[in-house]
Scaffold this motif. Structure first.
Motif, PDB file in Angstrom:
ATOM      1  N   GLN A  26     -38.065  -4.584  18.317  1.00 47.00           N
ATOM      2  CA  GLN A  26     -38.535  -3.285  18.545  1.00 47.00           C
ATOM      3  C   GLN A  26     -37.344  -2.362  17.912  1.00 47.00           C
ATOM      4  N   ARG A  27     -36.606  -2.695  17.890  1.00 46.04           N
ATOM      5  CA  ARG A  27     -35.474  -1.652  18.076  1.00 46.04           C
ATOM      6  C   ARG A  27     -34.922  -1.596  16.466  1.00 46.04           C
ATOM      7  N   GLN A  28     -35.407  -3.239  16.037  1.00 48.32           N
ATOM      8  CA  GLN A  28     -34.731  -2.991  14.646  1.00 48.32           C
ATOM      9  C   GLN A  28     -35.975  -2.754  13.470  1.00 48.32           C
ATOM     10  N   ASN A  29     -36.666  -2.975  14.059  1.00 46.58           N
ATOM     11  CA  ASN A  29     -38.315  -2.296  13.147  1.00 46.58           C
ATOM     12  C   ASN A  29     -38.182  -0.989  13.128  1.00 46.58           C
ATOM     13  N   CYS A  30     -38.207  -0.434  14.044  1.00 45.58           N
ATOM     14  CA  CYS A  30     -38.515   0.695  14.338  1.00 45.58           C
ATOM     15  C   CYS A  30     -36.801   2.097  13.043  1.00 45.58           C
ATOM     16  N   GLN A  31     -35.822   1.502  13.233  1.00 53.25           N
ATOM     17  CA  GLN A  31     -34.873   1.430  12.464  1.00 53.25           C
ATOM     18  C   GLN A  31     -35.479   0.476  10.704  1.00 53.25           C
ATOM     19  N   ASN A  32     -35.310   0.082  10.999  1.00 52.21           N
ATOM     20  CA  ASN A  32     -35.958  -0.610   9.064  1.00 52.21           C
ATOM     21  C   ASN A  32     -36.848   0.508   8.687  1.00 52.21           C
ATOM     22  N   ALA A  33     -38.116   0.571   9.088  1.00 52.42           N
ATOM     23  CA  ALA A  33     -39.337   2.028   9.078  1.00 52.42           C
ATOM     24  C   ALA A  33     -37.937   3.262   8.504  1.00 52.42           C
ATOM     25  N   LEU A  34     -37.163   4.095   9.962  1.00 51.36           N
ATOM     26  CA  LEU A  34     -36.188   4.811   9.493  1.00 51.36           C
ATOM     27  C   LEU A  34     -35.730   5.370   8.297  1.00 51.36           C
ATOM     28  N   ASP A  35     -35.058   4.108   8.288  1.00 54.72           N
ATOM     29  CA  ASP A  35     -33.925   3.675   6.642  1.00 54.72           C
ATOM     30  C   ASP A  35     -34.781   4.464   5.576  1.00 54.72           C
ATOM     31  N   CYS A  36     -36.190   3.276   5.189  1.00 52.91           N
ATOM     32  CA  CYS A  36     -37.052   3.913   4.340  1.00 52.91           C
ATOM     33  C   CYS A  36     -37.336   4.881   4.248  1.00 52.91           C
ATOM     34  N   LEU A  37     -37.632   5.946   5.294  1.00 51.96           N
ATOM     35  CA  LEU A  37     -38.268   7.381   5.216  1.00 51.96           C
ATOM     36  C   LEU A  37     -37.391   8.392   4.762  1.00 51.96           C
ATOM     37  N   THR A  38     -35.740   7.599   5.019  1.00 53.95           N
ATOM     38  CA  THR A  38     -34.783   8.242   4.888  1.00 53.95           C
ATOM     39  C   THR A  38     -34.672   8.045   3.648  1.00 53.95           C
ATOM     40  N   GLN A  39     -34.837   7.167   2.564  1.00 47.98           N
ATOM     41  CA  GLN A  39     -34.822   7.322   1.956  1.00 47.98           C
ATOM     42  C   GLN A  39     -35.704   7.494   0.796  1.00 47.98           C
ATOM     43  N   ALA A  40     -36.691   7.619   1.469  1.00 46.93           N
ATOM     44  CA  ALA A  40     -37.662   8.710   0.312  1.00 46.93           C
ATOM     45  C   ALA A  40     -37.594   9.435   0.704  1.00 46.93           C
ATOM     46  N   MET A  41     -36.642  10.337   1.832  1.00 45.45           N
ATOM     47  CA  MET A  41     -36.524  11.873   1.556  1.00 45.45           C
ATOM     48  C   MET A  41     -35.892  12.181   0.691  1.00 45.45           C
ATOM     49  N   ILE A  43     -42.598   4.517   1.226  1.00 48.20           N
ATOM     50  CA  ILE A  43     -43.308   5.086   2.064  1.00 48.20           C
ATOM     51  C   ILE A  43     -43.855   3.668   2.701  1.00 48.20           C
ATOM     52  N   ASP A  44     -44.032   2.830   2.002  1.00 49.45           N
ATOM     53  CA  ASP A  44     -45.020   1.274   2.617  1.00 49.45           C
ATOM     54  C   ASP A  44     -44.293   0.295   3.179  1.00 49.45           C
ATOM     55  N   GLY A  45     -42.573   0.754   2.293  1.00 52.23           N
ATOM     56  CA  GLY A  45     -42.222  -0.728   2.923  1.00 52.23           C
ATOM     57  C   GLY A  45     -41.810  -0.093   4.700  1.00 52.23           C
ATOM     58  N   ALA A  46     -41.808   1.533   5.076  1.00 46.88           N
ATOM     59  CA  ALA A  46     -41.589   1.782   6.048  1.00 46.88           C
ATOM     60  C   ALA A  46     -43.002   1.152   7.338  1.00 46.88           C
ATOM     61  N   ALA A  47     -43.765   1.868   6.401  1.00 52.55           N
ATOM     62  CA  ALA A  47     -45.807   1.321   7.115  1.00 52.55           C
ATOM     63  C   ALA A  47     -45.332   0.337   7.758  1.00 52.55           C
ATOM     64  N   ASP A  48     -45.111  -1.494   6.328  1.00 53.28           N
ATOM     65  CA  ASP A  48     -45.051  -2.605   7.340  1.00 53.28           C
ATOM     66  C   ASP A  48     -44.440  -3.112   8.278  1.00 53.28           C
ATOM     67  N   GLN A  49     -43.060  -2.106   8.630  1.00 49.60           N
ATOM     68  CA  GLN A  49     -41.798  -2.931   9.393  1.00 49.60           C
ATOM     69  C   GLN A  49     -43.179  -2.020  10.733  1.00 49.60           C
ATOM     70  N   LEU A  50     -43.577  -0.954  10.830  1.00 49.99           N
ATOM     71  CA  LEU A  50     -44.259  -0.011  11.656  1.00 49.99           C
ATOM     72  C   LEU A  50     -45.717  -0.867  12.308  1.00 49.99           C
ATOM     73  N   LEU A  51     -45.617  -1.778  10.662  1.00 50.35           N
ATOM     74  CA  LEU A  51     -47.226  -2.590  11.319  1.00 50.35           C
ATOM     75  C   LEU A  51     -46.364  -3.870  12.200  1.00 50.35           C
ATOM     76  N   SER A  52     -45.311  -4.832  11.840  1.00 43.87           N
ATOM     77  CA  SER A  52     -44.893  -5.132  12.074  1.00 43.87           C
ATOM     78  C   SER A  52     -44.002  -5.187  13.783  1.00 43.87           C
ATOM     79  N   LEU A  53     -44.200  -4.031  13.719  1.00 42.96           N
ATOM     80  CA  LEU A  53     -43.550  -3.598  15.349  1.00 42.96           C
ATOM     81  C   LEU A  53     -44.908  -3.919  16.407  1.00 42.96           C
ATOM     82  N   THR A  54     -45.883  -3.125  15.971  1.00 42.78           N
ATOM     83  CA  THR A  54     -47.466  -3.014  16.762  1.00 42.78           C
ATOM     84  C   THR A  54     -48.204  -4.855  16.592  1.00 42.78           C
ATOM     85  N   GLY A  55     -47.866  -5.441  16.007  1.00 41.53           N
ATOM     86  CA  GLY A  55     -47.594  -6.886  15.553  1.00 41.53           C
ATOM     87  C   GLY A  55     -49.542  -7.383  14.595  1.00 41.53           C
ATOM     88  N   LYS A  56     -49.844  -5.764  14.262  1.00 40.51           N
ATOM     89  CA  LYS A  56     -50.738  -6.402  13.228  1.00 40.51           C
ATOM     90  C   LYS A  56     -50.129  -6.765  11.382  1.00 40.51           C
TER      91      LYS A  56
END
Length: 474
Positions: free
Chosen positions: A412-427, A443-456
């Motif tokens: 879960q931590r890795q998925n969250c960190q990957n999503a944060l990295d994508c959003l930081t790059q977007a900003m 942004i899509d990259g961040a969304a994919d990481q969060l979808l993986s985190l929750t199992g969707k």
């Protein structure tokens, strides 16, 4: 939904379907030890018909005629003969733990009758459940997401009260709600940007840069808070490796026994009594400490004792928390000063023992060497509350909120960190003026990481790896 997301949804649907087994599974759902009752859980499309072959209600009715959430008292049939009296519970799909038809047969808790009943269920057409397969089916059937499924395992293994509450909070969806709130904002933003980029001739309003920055800032803040709380959460859920160190006869073993609440270590006046590391776990004000009572640190010509002392130093180096014990009734000696040096730069508390005796220790030296000092009398049982409060403060969990969303594991931590990295790059991209289509990829990259985190959006390998760590029967 744009074409890419529709394609993903179709692919994910068929991948989930491929993970779902059209079999009826069974396992013992209670512990592997004699008890008051034993429960055999059966789940699948044929669960109730399988249960009917091994259970006969006393009133002559049929289990297949029962509505969900109903129970019957009756006879358990093993090898064609009545062998025990028990209770059968029926749960109808989709309103069951797994989302399938479920039957649970409760029998008397002797291991022989429990195992014999399971074998009768398997002979009637069920197959043995794999590790975590009931919860896996609950996930695949949409009864819970992956973070909630993982919290089931955390709840089962919880040793401390805080860990139990945190796991229950995750089971109720605290983390899922937090992640889905961020995900919703990202998907809405992505859809608007994609529509504006893909259909320039339509009168679709362009996403304002200020609004985009606001959304990204909010999402970055939410994910950063989750990541910042990760270490404290791990401290609560996994416990803390703790070394009890000190020279001989300062009361290390007495402190161990006081914390554990029983005579776990041998206590004598003879130096060198403890020659090896003695381990036990204790819950101290909601925090699990994995204690290691070590040999007294001193110069020794005894070969066996010297090995124990080497292990004591190794335990000190490996520990996340060090309890350095000193005898308050004596002056500091060379071994004490050597221990003080070994503790510099470490997460250590000085435990001044034997407060029931006249004090001679140089407290100025202790207080200059340690940020945290607690006085106790392990022999008289004095000071555990003060030590507990000090430990919670040192570990940064004094204000821990077990109901708050919390990342439970490295996945879960890795998925969250990957999503944060994508959003930081977007900003960063927004600030430097790169095109919106490039921003949207991030942004899509961040969304994919969060979808993986929750199992969707979870691969077969990820799902199987997670549930392989569960116990059979859950």
């Amino acid at each position: 939904m744009n074409g890419g997301r529709l394609a993903f949804a179709i692919l994910y649907y068929f991948e989930v379907k491929s993970m779902t087994q059209d079999t009826t599974i069974a396992a013992i759902a209670t512990g592997n030890a004699p008890g008051g009752i034993g429960v055999i859980r059966i789940s699948g499309s044929n669960a109730i018909s399988v249960a009917e072959k091994v259970f006969s209600p006393m009133d002559g009715s049929r289990l297949s005629d029962l509505e969900g959430y109903r129970a019957k008292y009756g006879t358990v049939i093993i090898d064609g003969k009545g062998s025990d009296n028990g209770v059968a519970l029926i749960f109808r799909a989709p309103k069951s733990y797994t989302g399938e038809d479920v039957a649970e047969i409760s029998v008397h808790g002797g291991m022989l009758v429990v195992n014999k009943t399971l074998q009768a269920v398997l002979d009637a057409g069920a197959v043995p459940a794999g590790a975590g397969e009931f919860t896996k089916r609950a996930f695949l059937n949409g009864k819970m997401d992956l973070t909630q499924a993982e919290s089931v395992a955390e709840l089962i293994s919880a040793q401390g009260e805080e860990a139990m509450r945190a796991s229950y909070s995750a089971l109720q969806g605290s983390l899922s709600k937090k992640i889905n709130a961020v995900l919703t904002q990202l998907l809405d933003t992505s859809a608007l940007m994609a529509a504006w980029v893909d259909y320039p001739d339509e009168e679709i309003p362009e996403l304002e840069e200020a609004q985009l920055k606001k959304t990204l800032t909010h999402c970055i803040h939410q994910l950063s808070r989750l990541l910042a709380s990760y270490n404290n959460g791990q401290t609560i859920t996994n416990g803390v490796d703790t070394a009890i160190v000190g020279r001989p006869n300062v009361g290390k073993s007495s402190l161990m026994n006081m914390l554990v609440g029983k005579e776990r270590s041998i206590v004598t006046q003879i130096e060198g009594t403890t020659r090896d590391v003695i381990e036990d776990s204790v819950t101290l004000d909601g925090i699990v400490l994995h204690l290691r009572d070590t040999a007294g640190i001193r110069d020794s010509g005894d070969v066996v004792e010297s090995i124990g002392i080497e292990r004591a130093y190794k335990a000190l180096e490996d520990a996340e928390l060090v309890m350095a014990v000193f005898d308050g009734s004596e002056d500091l000696n060379r071994n004490d000063l050597q221990l003080i040096e070994k503790c510099r730069g470490r997460n250590a508390v000085a435990v001044i023992n034997k407060s029931d005796l006249k004090q001679s220790i140089d407290m100025d030296t202790i207080q200059q060497s340690f940020d945290n000092v607690v006085t106790v009398s392990a022999k008289e049982g004095l000071g555990p509350e003060e030590l507990s409060a000090c430990v919670r403060d040192m570990l940064g969990v004094a204000d821990f909120d077990s109901t708050a969303p919390m990342l439970a594991n490295a996945r879960q931590r890795q998925n969250c960190q990957n999503a944060l990295d994508c959003l930081t790059q977007a900003m960063d991209g927004v600030k430097t003026g790169i095109t919106y289509d490039a921003i949207n990829v991030m942004i899509d990259g961040a969304a994919d990481q969060l979808l993986s985190l929750t199992g969707k959006k979870a691969t077969t390998e990820v799902v199987n790896n997670i549930f392989s760590k569960f116990c059979v029967g859950k």
